[in-house]
Scaffold this motif. Structure first.
Motif, short mmCIF file in Angstrom:
data_model
loop_
_atom_site.label_atom_id
_atom_site.label_comp_id
_atom_site.label_asym_id
_atom_site.label_seq_id
_atom_site.Cartn_x
_atom_site.Cartn_y
_atom_site.Cartn_z
N LYS A 184 0.82 -1.22 0.00
CA LYS A 184 0.00 0.00 0.00
C LYS A 184 0.85 1.25 0.00
CE LYS A 184 -1.63 -1.49 4.49
NZ LYS A 184 -2.73 -1.47 5.43
N LEU A 185 0.20 2.33 -0.44
CA LEU A 185 0.85 3.63 -0.39
C LEU A 185 0.91 4.02 1.08
CD1 LEU A 185 1.98 5.70 -2.40
CD2 LEU A 185 -0.25 6.80 -2.43
N ALA A 186 2.09 4.38 1.55
CA ALA A 186 2.27 4.65 2.98
C ALA A 186 1.60 5.95 3.42
CB ALA A 186 3.76 4.72 3.29
N ASP A 187 1.22 5.99 4.68
CA ASP A 187 0.71 7.23 5.26
C ASP A 187 1.46 7.51 6.57
OD1 ASP A 187 -0.42 5.71 7.33
OD2 ASP A 187 -2.28 5.44 6.21
N GLN A 188 0.97 8.47 7.35
CA GLN A 188 1.70 8.87 8.55
C GLN A 188 1.88 7.75 9.57
OE1 GLN A 188 -0.67 12.15 8.00
NE2 GLN A 188 0.65 13.56 9.13
N THR A 189 0.98 6.77 9.53
CA THR A 189 1.08 5.67 10.51
C THR A 189 2.29 4.77 10.21
OG1 THR A 189 -0.32 4.16 9.23
CG2 THR A 189 -1.45 5.64 10.78
N HIS B 15 3.20 14.31 -1.97
CA HIS B 15 3.49 13.54 -3.19
C HIS B 15 3.40 14.43 -4.42
CE1 HIS B 15 1.69 9.72 -1.13
NE2 HIS B 15 2.69 10.25 -0.45
N SER B 16 4.11 14.03 -5.44
CA SER B 16 4.02 14.70 -6.74
C SER B 16 4.52 13.70 -7.77
CB SER B 16 4.91 15.95 -6.74
OG SER B 16 6.27 15.55 -6.66
N ARG B 17 4.56 14.12 -9.03
CA ARG B 17 5.15 13.24 -10.04
C ARG B 17 6.63 13.01 -9.77
NH1 ARG B 17 3.14 12.82 -15.44
NH2 ARG B 17 5.23 13.15 -16.21
N GLN B 18 7.29 14.00 -9.16
CA GLN B 18 8.73 13.89 -8.89
C GLN B 18 9.02 12.89 -7.75
OE1 GLN B 18 7.46 17.16 -9.66
NE2 GLN B 18 8.33 16.68 -11.68
N TRP B 19 8.08 12.79 -6.86
CA TRP B 19 8.21 11.81 -5.77
C TRP B 19 6.82 11.25 -5.51
CZ3 TRP B 19 10.61 8.30 -3.18
CH2 TRP B 19 10.10 7.86 -1.96
N GLY B 20 6.61 10.01 -5.87
CA GLY B 20 5.28 9.42 -5.79
C GLY B 20 4.89 8.87 -4.43
N GLY B 21 5.73 9.08 -3.44
CA GLY B 21 5.45 8.57 -2.10
C GLY B 21 6.05 7.20 -1.88
N TYR B 22 6.05 6.77 -0.63
CA TYR B 22 6.55 5.43 -0.29
C TYR B 22 5.43 4.40 -0.46
CZ TYR B 22 11.07 6.35 2.02
OH TYR B 22 12.37 6.64 2.29
N PHE B 23 5.77 3.25 -1.03
CA PHE B 23 4.90 2.09 -0.95
C PHE B 23 5.50 1.19 0.13
CE2 PHE B 23 4.00 3.61 -5.19
CZ PHE B 23 2.63 3.43 -5.28
N VAL B 24 4.62 0.57 0.91
CA VAL B 24 5.11 -0.34 1.95
C VAL B 24 4.52 -1.73 1.74
CG1 VAL B 24 5.71 1.28 3.80
CG2 VAL B 24 3.31 0.60 3.52
N ALA B 25 5.31 -2.73 2.11
CA ALA B 25 4.83 -4.12 2.14
C ALA B 25 4.51 -4.41 3.60
CB ALA B 25 5.92 -5.06 1.63
N VAL B 26 3.26 -4.78 3.84
CA VAL B 26 2.79 -4.97 5.22
C VAL B 26 2.32 -6.41 5.41
CG1 VAL B 26 1.22 -4.12 7.00
CG2 VAL B 26 2.04 -2.55 5.24
N GLY C 167 8.98 -4.04 4.14
CA GLY C 167 9.72 -3.48 3.01
C GLY C 167 9.14 -2.15 2.61
N ALA C 168 9.96 -1.33 1.96
CA ALA C 168 9.49 -0.01 1.52
C ALA C 168 10.22 0.39 0.25
CB ALA C 168 9.74 1.03 2.61
N GLY C 169 9.51 1.12 -0.61
CA GLY C 169 10.14 1.58 -1.85
C GLY C 169 9.38 2.76 -2.42
N GLY C 170 10.08 3.49 -3.28
CA GLY C 170 9.40 4.64 -3.89
C GLY C 170 10.22 5.20 -5.04
N GLY C 171 9.55 5.99 -5.86
CA GLY C 171 10.24 6.60 -6.99
C GLY C 171 9.52 7.82 -7.49
N GLY C 172 9.93 8.28 -8.66
CA GLY C 172 9.31 9.47 -9.24
C GLY C 172 9.72 9.63 -10.68
N MET C 173 9.15 10.64 -11.32
CA MET C 173 9.41 10.87 -12.74
C MET C 173 10.60 11.82 -12.91
SD MET C 173 7.18 8.98 -14.22
CE MET C 173 7.21 9.54 -15.93
#
Ligand SMILES: CC(C)(COP(=O)(O)OP(=O)(O)OC[C@H]1O[C@@H](n2cnc3c(N)ncnc32)[C@H](O)[C@@H]1OP(=O)(O)O)[C@@H](O)C(=O)NCCC(=O)NCCS
Length: 168
Positions: free
Chosen positions: A5-10, A56-67, A74-80
């Protein structure tokens, strides 16, 4: 069951913990201990991650987390980088959970986001000699593009970064 999932503050503290543990398990022998701790301090601190999960933006799409069972493994993220080029900026797992397909799930989530934004190619930078990652990227269709001295600054003499790319 593992959920992506896309990570949030939690997830902020868990992202810090998993990325720091992943980073510390990956770079001994490739980077000095001082460098490793410096990068962790700069990139995996609560304040920065808090921002990165909320802005978040196109430059940084946020963290995805494996829960799994409520735990971030696990965690990962990227951008354009341009209209058609996506970049994977970060991908770390609990070091005890490598080789189970979790990295692929996270990479797939980042890739789907970037394709939605128009990416036709995807790039990643990896430390030369990082055999905990290069075979993974090669298995996922990336090929070597070029190498560069350093990554963050020119003071990192002798630290070579390899850039890999694939069509998506
Ligand atoms: C890179 C990383 C995120 C990959 O995630 P993972 O869950 O271990 O990888 P997966 O199980 O999804 O996929 C593994 C694939 O890569 C291949 N592979 C080959 N050598 C491998 C290696 N040394 N490590 C991981 N995968 C390897 C596997 O064969 C598999 O391909 P297949 O499914 O076609 O057989 C994870 O191994 C990791 O945390 N590495 C250390 C941190 C790191 O270097 N991160 C990247 C920084 S740029």
């Amino acid at each position: 069951m593992i959920e992506i999932k896309l990570a949030d503050q939690t997830h902020v503290k868990d992202i810090r913990d998993v990325c720091s543990a992943g980073y510390r398990a990956t770079y001994p022998g490739l980077r000095s201990e001082e460098y490793i701790e410096q990068v962790i301090e700069e990139f995996y601190n609560l304040e920065r991650i808090e921002k990165e999960v909320t802005e978040h933006s196109r430059q940084w799409g946020g963290y995805f987390v494996a829960v799994e069972n409520g735990q971030v493994i696990g965690a990962g993220g990227g951008g354009m980088e341009s209209d058609t080029l996506g970049e994977l900026y970060v991908l770390y797992l609990d070091p005890n959970r490598r080789g189970e397909g979790i990295g692929t799930l996270l990479l797939d989530a980042v890739t789907a986001q970037q394709k939605k934004w128009g990416a036709t190619e995807q790039r990643v930078a990896v430390a030369k000699g990082n055999q905990k990652a290069i075979p993974f990227y090669e298995a996922r269709g990336f090929h070597f593009l070029c190498e560069k001295e350093g990554y963050f600054s020119s003071s990192e003499e002798g630290y070579v970064t390899l850039h890999y790319i694939r069509k998506i």
